[in-house]
Design a protein around this motif. Structure first.
Motif, mmCIF file in Angstrom:
data_model
loop_
_atom_site.group_PDB
_atom_site.id
_atom_site.type_symbol
_atom_site.label_atom_id
_atom_site.label_comp_id
_atom_site.label_asym_id
_atom_site.label_seq_id
_atom_site.Cartn_x
_atom_site.Cartn_y
_atom_site.Cartn_z
ATOM 1 N N ALA A 92 -4.356 0.863 5.371
ATOM 2 C CA ALA A 92 -4.863 0.514 4.050
ATOM 3 C C ALA A 92 -4.931 -0.982 3.856
ATOM 4 C CB ALA A 92 -3.927 1.033 3.068
ATOM 5 N N PRO A 110 0.882 -1.308 -0.053
ATOM 6 C CA PRO A 110 -0.094 -0.021 -0.114
ATOM 7 C C PRO A 110 0.832 1.181 -0.163
ATOM 8 C CG PRO A 110 -0.854 -1.563 1.997
ATOM 9 C CD PRO A 110 0.820 -1.914 1.226
ATOM 10 N N THR A 111 0.574 1.986 -0.929
ATOM 11 C CA THR A 111 1.348 3.407 -0.905
ATOM 12 C C THR A 111 0.316 4.568 -1.654
ATOM 13 O OG1 THR A 111 3.157 4.421 -2.303
ATOM 14 C CG2 THR A 111 2.536 2.438 -2.868
ATOM 15 N N GLY A 169 -6.915 5.628 -1.848
ATOM 16 C CA GLY A 169 -7.457 7.023 -2.106
ATOM 17 C C GLY A 169 -6.529 8.027 -2.215
ATOM 18 N N VAL A 191 -2.940 11.052 2.185
ATOM 19 C CA VAL A 191 -1.775 10.299 2.624
ATOM 20 C C VAL A 191 -2.004 9.959 4.071
ATOM 21 C CG1 VAL A 191 0.756 10.614 3.103
ATOM 22 C CG2 VAL A 191 -0.360 11.695 1.080
ATOM 23 N N VAL A 249 -0.634 -0.533 -4.305
ATOM 24 C CA VAL A 249 -1.791 0.436 -4.452
ATOM 25 C C VAL A 249 -2.312 1.302 -3.676
ATOM 26 C CG1 VAL A 249 -3.002 -1.829 -5.371
ATOM 27 C CG2 VAL A 249 -2.916 -1.614 -3.221
HETATM 28 N N1 ADE Z 1 0.001 4.722 2.754
HETATM 29 C C1 ADE Z 1 -0.204 6.320 2.883
HETATM 30 N N2 ADE Z 1 -1.072 6.530 2.392
HETATM 31 C C2 ADE Z 1 -1.617 5.584 1.592
HETATM 32 C C3 ADE Z 1 -2.768 5.411 0.573
HETATM 33 N N3 ADE Z 1 -3.595 6.583 0.574
HETATM 34 N N4 ADE Z 1 -3.112 4.358 0.441
HETATM 35 C C4 ADE Z 1 -2.412 3.184 0.590
HETATM 36 N N5 ADE Z 1 -1.382 3.329 1.458
HETATM 37 C C5 ADE Z 1 -0.895 4.546 1.789
#
Ligand code: ADE
Length: 265
Positions: free
Chosen positions: A181, A120-121, A171, A174, A168
């Motif tokens: 997530a 998740p990012t 949204g 952040v 992934v």
């Molecule tokens: N880590 C930090 N923000 C995130 C996001 N919007 N979606 C998934 N992982 C995250």
């Protein structure tokens, strides 16, 4: 389905063991391992991050800790290791610097035998209901939770030798880390596994499953605080009720998510 989550905050994942997911674990539909990344840290301070090359604020998570953690969790299931606890796996063979062995290259598994690694990012592809549907058929999903400014990119590049990797985002905002997530993705995905929801057809009318938002629902009493349930729901005419639900669905989608209608006929 087997789920493994690697995180520096294992407590964050506790909700995975409650309610419907807890029941799915009891029924043997799901098994979950939560692992503390620090168990793979090698220095006295158990550090998992370092300053970014090129400068800038924040810290980046170290590849030398993530690499061995992902190696162990990847093969752990097929090797029959006990991965149900967050216990360290330090006595297990590894390919890299922890054992002091030279890296000898990878034996690449066939694409379909690779577990799915989800990272998740906020910089990832948007997570959708369609992904949840696809992933609900996976055998083994591993989640890598980043914190700080993220994980050294080479971890993801290297993991692609043993995993099918997906970065992934849940949204356009952040979060502090990937843990929340993971809860979102796991819940959306596992509820689609047969036997996890009490009523198998519960998710058939879900928002997004036909590209539209779900319309309103009502239960007893027929009138409450001066608000009446729409008459059509008492008509006894199944076709009429279905038509009304469809209209409500389109109306709501037009008001709240006109972007969803663009791709539909
Ligand atoms: N880590 C930090 N923000 C995130 C996001 N919007 N979606 C998934 N992982 C995250």
């Amino acid at each position: 389905m087997r789920l493994d989550v690697i995180t520096i905050f294992p407590e964050y994942l506790e909700p995975l063991r409650h309610a419907l997911l807890g029941k799915a674990i009891e029924k043997g539909i799901l098994s979950v391992g939560v692992h503390n990344l620090r168990d793979w840290a090698t220095d006295v301070h158990k550090s998992v991050d370092d300053t970014p090359y090129g400068g800038g604020p924040g810290m980046v998570m170290k590849p030398t800790v993530w690499g061995p953690a992902l190696d162990d969790v990847c093969v752990g299931k097929s090797a029959g290791w006990q991965l149900d606890s967050a216990a360290p796996h330090v006595d297990k063979p590894r390919h890299d610097d922890l054992t002091g062995r030279e890296f000898e290259g990878y034996v690449e598994p066939a694409e379909e035998d690779k577990p799915l690694l989800i990272v998740p990012t906020p910089a990832g592809k948007p997570f959708t209901q369609e992904m949840a549907r696809r992933w609900s058929g996976e055998q083994h999903i591993v989640f890598a939770c980043g914190r700080y400014e993220g994980i050294d990119q080479r971890v993801v590049d290297d993991a692609a030798h043993r995993y099918r990797v997906e970065e992934v985002s849940i949204g356009d905002y952040v979060l502090i880390g990937g843990e929340v997530a993971v809860l979102v993705i796991v819940e959306a995905t596992t509820r689609l596994i047969p036997g996890v929801l009490g009523n198998a057809s519960s998710h058939e009318d879900d928002s997004f499953s036909d590209g539209l938002l779900e319309g309103p629902s009502y239960t007893k009493p027929r009138e409450w605080r001066g608000l009446a349930v729409p008459d059509v729901l008492f008509s006894g005419n199944h076709k009429l009720v279905e038509e009304w639900r469809r209209e409500q669905s389109v109306k709501r989608t037009r008001e709240r998510r006109p972007d969803l209608l663009e791709g539909l006929e």
